[in-house]
Every structure is written in structure tokens, then in C-alpha cells.
Design a protein around this motif. Structure first.
Motif, PDB file in Angstrom:
ATOM      1  N   SER A  55      -7.584 -14.318 -46.726  1.00 42.05           N
ATOM      2  CA  SER A  55      -8.323 -13.940 -45.514  1.00 42.05           C
ATOM      3  C   SER A  55      -9.243 -12.754 -45.765  1.00 42.05           C
ATOM      4  O   SER A  55     -10.336 -12.666 -45.187  1.00 42.05           O
ATOM      5  CB  SER A  55      -7.347 -13.595 -44.386  1.00 42.05           C
ATOM      6  OG  SER A  55      -6.648 -14.745 -43.955  1.00 42.05           O
ATOM      7  N   ARG A  56      -8.810 -11.814 -46.614  1.00 44.14           N
ATOM      8  CA  ARG A  56      -9.659 -10.660 -46.931  1.00 44.14           C
ATOM      9  C   ARG A  56     -10.987 -11.115 -47.526  1.00 44.14           C
ATOM     10  O   ARG A  56     -12.045 -10.544 -47.239  1.00 44.14           O
ATOM     11  CB  ARG A  56      -8.942  -9.733 -47.916  1.00 44.14           C
ATOM     12  CG  ARG A  56      -7.730  -9.037 -47.335  1.00 44.14           C
ATOM     13  CD  ARG A  56      -7.121  -8.023 -48.297  1.00 44.14           C
ATOM     14  NE  ARG A  56      -5.877  -7.553 -47.726  1.00 44.14           N
ATOM     15  CZ  ARG A  56      -4.679  -8.032 -48.040  1.00 44.14           C
ATOM     16  NH1 ARG A  56      -4.570  -8.967 -48.966  1.00 44.14           N
ATOM     17  NH2 ARG A  56      -3.596  -7.561 -47.452  1.00 44.14           N
ATOM     18  N   VAL A  57     -10.920 -12.133 -48.359  1.00 48.02           N
ATOM     19  CA  VAL A  57     -12.144 -12.649 -48.978  1.00 48.02           C
ATOM     20  C   VAL A  57     -13.004 -13.355 -47.940  1.00 48.02           C
ATOM     21  O   VAL A  57     -14.222 -13.117 -47.857  1.00 48.02           O
ATOM     22  CB  VAL A  57     -11.787 -13.613 -50.129  1.00 48.02           C
ATOM     23  CG1 VAL A  57     -13.060 -14.220 -50.717  1.00 48.02           C
ATOM     24  CG2 VAL A  57     -10.988 -12.900 -51.208  1.00 48.02           C
ATOM     25  N   LEU A  58     -12.402 -14.222 -47.147  1.00 46.61           N
ATOM     26  CA  LEU A  58     -13.158 -14.949 -46.128  1.00 46.61           C
ATOM     27  C   LEU A  58     -13.806 -13.990 -45.140  1.00 46.61           C
ATOM     28  O   LEU A  58     -14.922 -14.229 -44.672  1.00 46.61           O
ATOM     29  CB  LEU A  58     -12.227 -15.923 -45.405  1.00 46.61           C
ATOM     30  CG  LEU A  58     -11.596 -17.016 -46.287  1.00 46.61           C
ATOM     31  CD1 LEU A  58     -10.601 -17.837 -45.474  1.00 46.61           C
ATOM     32  CD2 LEU A  58     -12.656 -17.924 -46.898  1.00 46.61           C
ATOM     33  N   ASP A  59     -13.104 -12.906 -44.836  1.00 50.50           N
ATOM     34  CA  ASP A  59     -13.650 -11.892 -43.939  1.00 50.50           C
ATOM     35  C   ASP A  59     -14.865 -11.230 -44.563  1.00 50.50           C
ATOM     36  O   ASP A  59     -15.917 -11.073 -43.932  1.00 50.50           O
ATOM     37  CB  ASP A  59     -12.561 -10.866 -43.629  1.00 50.50           C
ATOM     38  CG  ASP A  59     -12.896  -9.998 -42.419  1.00 50.50           C
ATOM     39  OD1 ASP A  59     -13.867 -10.317 -41.702  1.00 50.50           O
ATOM     40  OD2 ASP A  59     -12.193  -9.007 -42.198  1.00 50.50           O
ATOM     41  N   ARG A  60     -14.742 -10.827 -45.823  1.00 51.26           N
ATOM     42  CA  ARG A  60     -15.869 -10.181 -46.500  1.00 51.26           C
ATOM     43  C   ARG A  60     -17.064 -11.119 -46.610  1.00 51.26           C
ATOM     44  O   ARG A  60     -18.221 -10.679 -46.494  1.00 51.26           O
ATOM     45  CB  ARG A  60     -15.439  -9.722 -47.889  1.00 51.26           C
ATOM     46  CG  ARG A  60     -16.618  -9.191 -48.697  1.00 51.26           C
ATOM     47  CD  ARG A  60     -16.204  -8.611 -50.011  1.00 51.26           C
ATOM     48  NE  ARG A  60     -17.225  -8.835 -51.005  1.00 51.26           N
ATOM     49  CZ  ARG A  60     -17.125  -8.497 -52.276  1.00 51.26           C
ATOM     50  NH1 ARG A  60     -16.022  -7.906 -52.710  1.00 51.26           N
ATOM     51  NH2 ARG A  60     -18.091  -8.747 -53.118  1.00 51.26           N
ATOM     52  N   LEU A  61     -16.813 -12.409 -46.801  1.00 51.70           N
ATOM     53  CA  LEU A  61     -17.906 -13.362 -46.940  1.00 51.70           C
ATOM     54  C   LEU A  61     -18.500 -13.769 -45.591  1.00 51.70           C
ATOM     55  O   LEU A  61     -19.480 -14.517 -45.539  1.00 51.70           O
ATOM     56  CB  LEU A  61     -17.424 -14.613 -47.693  1.00 51.70           C
ATOM     57  CG  LEU A  61     -16.985 -14.386 -49.142  1.00 51.70           C
ATOM     58  CD1 LEU A  61     -16.524 -15.693 -49.763  1.00 51.70           C
ATOM     59  CD2 LEU A  61     -18.100 -13.763 -49.971  1.00 51.70           C
ATOM     60  N   GLY A  62     -17.899 -13.292 -44.507  1.00 53.22           N
ATOM     61  CA  GLY A  62     -18.462 -13.516 -43.186  1.00 53.22           C
ATOM     62  C   GLY A  62     -18.148 -14.857 -42.570  1.00 53.22           C
ATOM     63  O   GLY A  62     -18.855 -15.292 -41.642  1.00 53.22           O
ATOM     64  N   VAL A  63     -17.084 -15.522 -43.028  1.00 47.42           N
ATOM     65  CA  VAL A  63     -16.760 -16.853 -42.501  1.00 47.42           C
ATOM     66  C   VAL A  63     -15.407 -16.917 -41.809  1.00 47.42           C
ATOM     67  O   VAL A  63     -15.045 -17.959 -41.259  1.00 47.42           O
ATOM     68  CB  VAL A  63     -16.806 -17.918 -43.619  1.00 47.42           C
ATOM     69  CG1 VAL A  63     -18.210 -18.032 -44.197  1.00 47.42           C
ATOM     70  CG2 VAL A  63     -15.790 -17.616 -44.715  1.00 47.42           C
ATOM     71  N   LEU A  64     -14.656 -15.828 -41.821  1.00 46.78           N
ATOM     72  CA  LEU A  64     -13.290 -15.895 -41.300  1.00 46.78           C
ATOM     73  C   LEU A  64     -13.257 -16.301 -39.833  1.00 46.78           C
ATOM     74  O   LEU A  64     -12.425 -17.123 -39.429  1.00 46.78           O
ATOM     75  CB  LEU A  64     -12.580 -14.554 -41.493  1.00 46.78           C
ATOM     76  CG  LEU A  64     -11.106 -14.510 -41.071  1.00 46.78           C
ATOM     77  CD1 LEU A  64     -10.285 -15.519 -41.863  1.00 46.78           C
ATOM     78  CD2 LEU A  64     -10.533 -13.106 -41.239  1.00 46.78           C
ATOM     79  N   SER A  65     -14.130 -15.756 -39.027  1.00 45.30           N
ATOM     80  CA  SER A  65     -14.109 -16.075 -37.598  1.00 45.30           C
ATOM     81  C   SER A  65     -14.369 -17.557 -37.355  1.00 45.30           C
ATOM     82  O   SER A  65     -13.781 -18.168 -36.451  1.00 45.30           O
ATOM     83  CB  SER A  65     -15.128 -15.233 -36.841  1.00 45.30           C
ATOM     84  OG  SER A  65     -16.435 -15.457 -37.336  1.00 45.30           O
ATOM     85  N   ASP A  66     -15.218 -18.182 -38.174  1.00 42.32           N
ATOM     86  CA  ASP A  66     -15.471 -19.616 -38.040  1.00 42.32           C
ATOM     87  C   ASP A  66     -14.283 -20.433 -38.538  1.00 42.32           C
ATOM     88  O   ASP A  66     -13.943 -21.464 -37.959  1.00 42.32           O
ATOM     89  CB  ASP A  66     -16.723 -20.013 -38.821  1.00 42.32           C
ATOM     90  CG  ASP A  66     -17.991 -19.459 -38.198  1.00 42.32           C
ATOM     91  OD1 ASP A  66     -18.020 -19.299 -36.962  1.00 42.32           O
ATOM     92  OD2 ASP A  66     -18.938 -19.161 -38.946  1.00 42.32           O
ATOM     93  N   VAL A  67     -13.653 -19.975 -39.593  1.00 41.04           N
ATOM     94  CA  VAL A  67     -12.514 -20.701 -40.161  1.00 41.04           C
ATOM     95  C   VAL A  67     -11.357 -20.767 -39.183  1.00 41.04           C
ATOM     96  O   VAL A  67     -10.688 -21.796 -39.043  1.00 41.04           O
ATOM     97  CB  VAL A  67     -12.062 -20.044 -41.484  1.00 41.04           C
ATOM     98  CG1 VAL A  67     -10.744 -20.649 -41.963  1.00 41.04           C
ATOM     99  CG2 VAL A  67     -13.130 -20.204 -42.559  1.00 41.04           C
ATOM    100  N   VAL A  68     -11.095 -19.669 -38.482  1.00 36.69           N
ATOM    101  CA  VAL A  68      -9.903 -19.597 -37.633  1.00 36.69           C
ATOM    102  C   VAL A  68     -10.141 -20.130 -36.225  1.00 36.69           C
ATOM    103  O   VAL A  68      -9.228 -20.114 -35.396  1.00 36.69           O
ATOM    104  CB  VAL A  68      -9.355 -18.158 -37.545  1.00 36.69           C
ATOM    105  CG1 VAL A  68      -9.018 -17.636 -38.934  1.00 36.69           C
ATOM    106  CG2 VAL A  68     -10.334 -17.228 -36.843  1.00 36.69           C
TER     107      VAL A  68
END
Length: 403
Positions: A55-68
Motif C-alpha cells: 500500500s505504501r507503494v501504491l500510495d506514493r504512485l498515486g493510485v491507492l485511492s482508486d485501488v481501494v
């Protein structure tokens, strides 16, 4: 013959690992071309577990909010006895977990994760996605590499990243270690509507994820798509449960002695297809000059820690940060990336094997497992600190500062 098209970075494989590597490189300002064998970009499979280290990586890459957006956040991860239906131990994954690790543990559909990363790649303006490109040969060349496709097209690059999976053509060129190792276990996977499990008490832990462990077998159950579906993975040892009968009947026969909830869940699954569980021993040599591997091509692992995709996601930022830390020197960047990743992925690979052994014990060993694990508190995170507390978004930068 036309001159091969050239790019700064070329990624082979458009799965989760390949697209995340491409996105991380794009976020670092690098143009990337991605070659995918299939006719369209997409992800095969059902559920996927995502721990804080990814999740730390997805957050840094700017996609975490879309993923979840359609993800399910379990309140706890439960280990239960597949034979008795009784709980053995649990790991709480709500507020205390988030406070410890910065992110919640979540489960999602593989296609949802893949779609979010693909969309970010397309919107970056730096990633070119080319489907129907089956790479059949990779060559190292002075100043870069070349990938040749089955349709006759060729692509030159200054830096090649192979995310071409377990049976990687590129790995075969770099490492002579034979075929992947078959563990003897097979897995059946699929989703069912949550209502279909109601007959025998539903999911038993409706706000959590459950691993039902038994002798040479286990069943994983967890909700996806905001709890509308339940992903199930049934696994067993074909050496312990050999059979000459149809494979569809075999899985029912294996699980017929389990508790009602487990047997009912397995009975709802599609029995027509199963996957052998294979991995490799940790092996270095992923990198040769301007060619390197990521994800399963570099470090395939058994599924028992649910870290295959998470480790590929970790690879992406360490790779991109290593490139940034060695401007103009791809050879040094790729060598640094492997040096940073190999100890980490090796530990995950070997620990996954050990956890598989723990899940599948029988008799006195199963009694000892329960006696050791049952007393632990649900908010005792010591056992997973090394795994979930790891921050891949800073490891390359910290290493650079330490030099």
C-alpha cells in the motif's frame, strides 16, 4: 527489414508487476514502452490481498485511492481449524493495525488493482502500452537490449525490465536454474456470492478473512467487491491425497472430512480448473548489464504469505529509485536494484515455504501449533513487523545516503 523501434525503457509483460514498474519509472520522468503478449491488457484471477508494505507503494504512485474504491477491509485475519471449525489465532487489522503500519490490510479483485494501475499509466503520458506482442527472444546489446516478437517486430531499448512471469523467457537467458519447482500442492480459485455461503453460517467471520488449516489442505475465504462476493482458494497436497478419479471429484473427496463450513464452501467452487503451486529457490543473477527482472520472473514464491503481487509492487519503486540514484548509468542502477531487493525477496520466499509447512501439519504437530498460537493476542504484531513494516519507498534513498 525495418529498423527496430527504440525506447529509453522497455518492459516485457503487462501484468501487475510490469505495469507497476512502468508507472514507477514514469513517475520518475522516464518514458516507457510495455509489450504484452495478450490481445488486451488485463489480469486473470479473482481475489488479491494487499498488505501495508505494498500500500505504501501504491500510495506514493498515486493510485491507492482508486485501488481501494471497491476493496474490502477485514477487521481481522483468522487462522481456523478446518477439521473442527474452531479458531486457532487471529491478527487484528483495524485501528491498531493502521496505527502500527500506516495502512489497513485490504483485499480486492485482481482486475480492480490492474485497472487502476493501467489507467494511471495511460494518463501519465509517458507509458506506451502495446498488446499482442509475444516476446520470443531477448538479446543483450552494446548500450542496451533488443526484444524480438513472434509477429516479426523488434524493439531496441537502453534498459529492459522483464516482468514476464514464472516461465520468463528473459530469466532463461540470464539464469540457468531449470524449471520452477512443483510443491506437490494444487489450488482451486474462484468467487461466489456471499449469500451462497449462508447455508452453513456464511463466512463465519463476515468482517474478516479466514484461513482454514488442515492436514495437507487449507481453504482461504475473504470478501471482495465491498463484500458482495467471497473469494475462495482451496489447496491440497496431491502427494498426500492421490487420486485416479476426475479432478473435479477429487477436491470434494479431499475436503469431505472437514467441518461443514469448509466442505460447503469448497463444494460451491468451480472444480474444472486447478493451478499447481510452484516456486523457485532464492537465486541471484537477475541482472545482466542493462537487463533486469521484476516480480515472479525474479523471485516466484508460494502463496502462503499472500506476497507475490506485493513483492512485485515493492520491486517497482526500488527499481525506479535506483535509476534516479544512478543518473546515466543503467548498469549500476540495475545492479543496485538487485542488491537491495535480493535479501528481502529471499526472506519472503523462504518464509512462505515455512508458513505452508505450518498450515498443513497433522496430529501432534497440529496440536502443538494450536497450543503455541492460541494464547497470542490479536494486537501482537511482532510476528509480521518485518513483513508489513518494511518501507520500499525509502530503501533505495536510504542506501544512497549511506554511501
Amino acid at each position: 527489414m525495418s529498423r527496430p523501434e527504440r525506447s529509453e525503457f522497455l518492459v516485457i509483460g503487462g501484468g501487475i508487476g510490469g505495469l507497476t514498474a512502468a508507472l514507477a519509472l514514469a513517475r520518475a520522468g522516464r518514458p516507457v514502452r510495455v509489450l504484452e503478449r495478450a490481445a488486451q491488457f488485463g489480469e486473470i484471477g479473482a481475489g488479491l490481498q494487499v498488505a501495508p508494505n505494498a500500500s505504501r507503494v501504491l500510495d506514493r504512485l498515486g493510485v491507492l485511492s482508486d485501488v481501494v474504491r471497491d476493496a474490502f477491509f477485514p477487521s481481522r485475519l483468522v487462522l481456523g481449524d478446518a477439521m473442527t471449525g474452531e479458531p486457532i489465532t487471529a491478527l487484528e487489522t483495524a485501528d491498531a493495525f493502521r496505527e502500527r503500519f500506516g495502512h489497513r490490510y485490504f483485499v480486492t479483485h485482481r482486475a480492480d488493482l490492474h485497472r487502476a494501475i493501467q489507467t494511471a499509466c495511460e494518463e501519465s503520458g509517458l507509458v506506451e502500452l502495446l498488446p499482442s506482442k509475444h516476446v520470443v527472444r531477448v538479446e543483450s546489446r552494446e548500450g542496451g537490449a533488443l526484444a524480438a516478437c513472434a509477429d516479426g517486430t523488434e524493439y531496441e531499448t537502453a534498459a529492459l525490465v522483464a516482468a514476464d512471469g514464472l516461465h520468463s523467457t528473459t530469466r532463461d537467458m540470464l539464469i540457468d536454474d531449470g524449471a520452477p519447482v512443483d510443491s506437490g500442492y494444487v489450488a482451486y480459485r474462484g468467487t461466489v456470492p456471499v449469500e451462497a455461503l449462508a447455508e452453513h453460517g456464511g463466512l463465519r467471520v463476515p468482517d474478516g478473512m479466514v484461513i482454514w488449516a488442515g492436514p495437507g489442505l487449507h481453504l482461504v475465504q475473504y470478501p471482495v467487491r465491498r463484500g458482495a462476493l467471497v473469494n475462495q482458494v482451496a489447496t491440497f497436497d496431491t502427494r498426500r491425497y492421490p487420486s485416479e478419479e476426475d479432478i473435479g471429484r477429487q477436491v470434494d473427496r479431499v475436503f469431505e472430512r472437514t467441518c461443514a463450513a469448509v466442505a460447503h464452501g469448497v463444494g460451491l467452487m468451480d472444480h474444472s480448473r486447478r493451478w499447481p503451486m510452484v516456486d523457485r529457490a532464492p537465486t541471484g543473477g537477475w541482472t545482466s548489464g542493462r537487463i533486469t527482472l521484476v516480480g515472479d520472473a525474479a523471485h516466484p514464491m508460494l502463496q502462503y504469505l499472500a506476497q507475490g503481487a506485493c513483492q512485485a509492487i515493492e520491486d517497482s519503486v526500488v527499481l525506479a529509485d535506483s535509476v534516479t540514484a544512478h543518473p546515466g548509468d543503467v548498469d549500476a542502477a540495475f545492479a543496485a536494484y538487485e542488491a537491495l531487493r535480493f535479501p528481502r525477496t529471499s526472506r519472503v520466499q523462504t518464509t512462505a515455504q515455512t508458513w505452508g509447512d505450518i498450515l498443513h501439519v497433522d496430529g501432534v504437530s497440529a496440536m502443538m501449533r494450536s497450543a503455541l498460537l492460541s494464547p497470542r493476542a490479536g494486537d501482537d504484531f511482532g510476528i509480521v513487523d518485518w513483513l508489513y513494516g518494511y518501507d520500499p519507498t525509502s530503501v533505495a534513498r536510504e542506501n544512497l545516503l549511506a554511501r
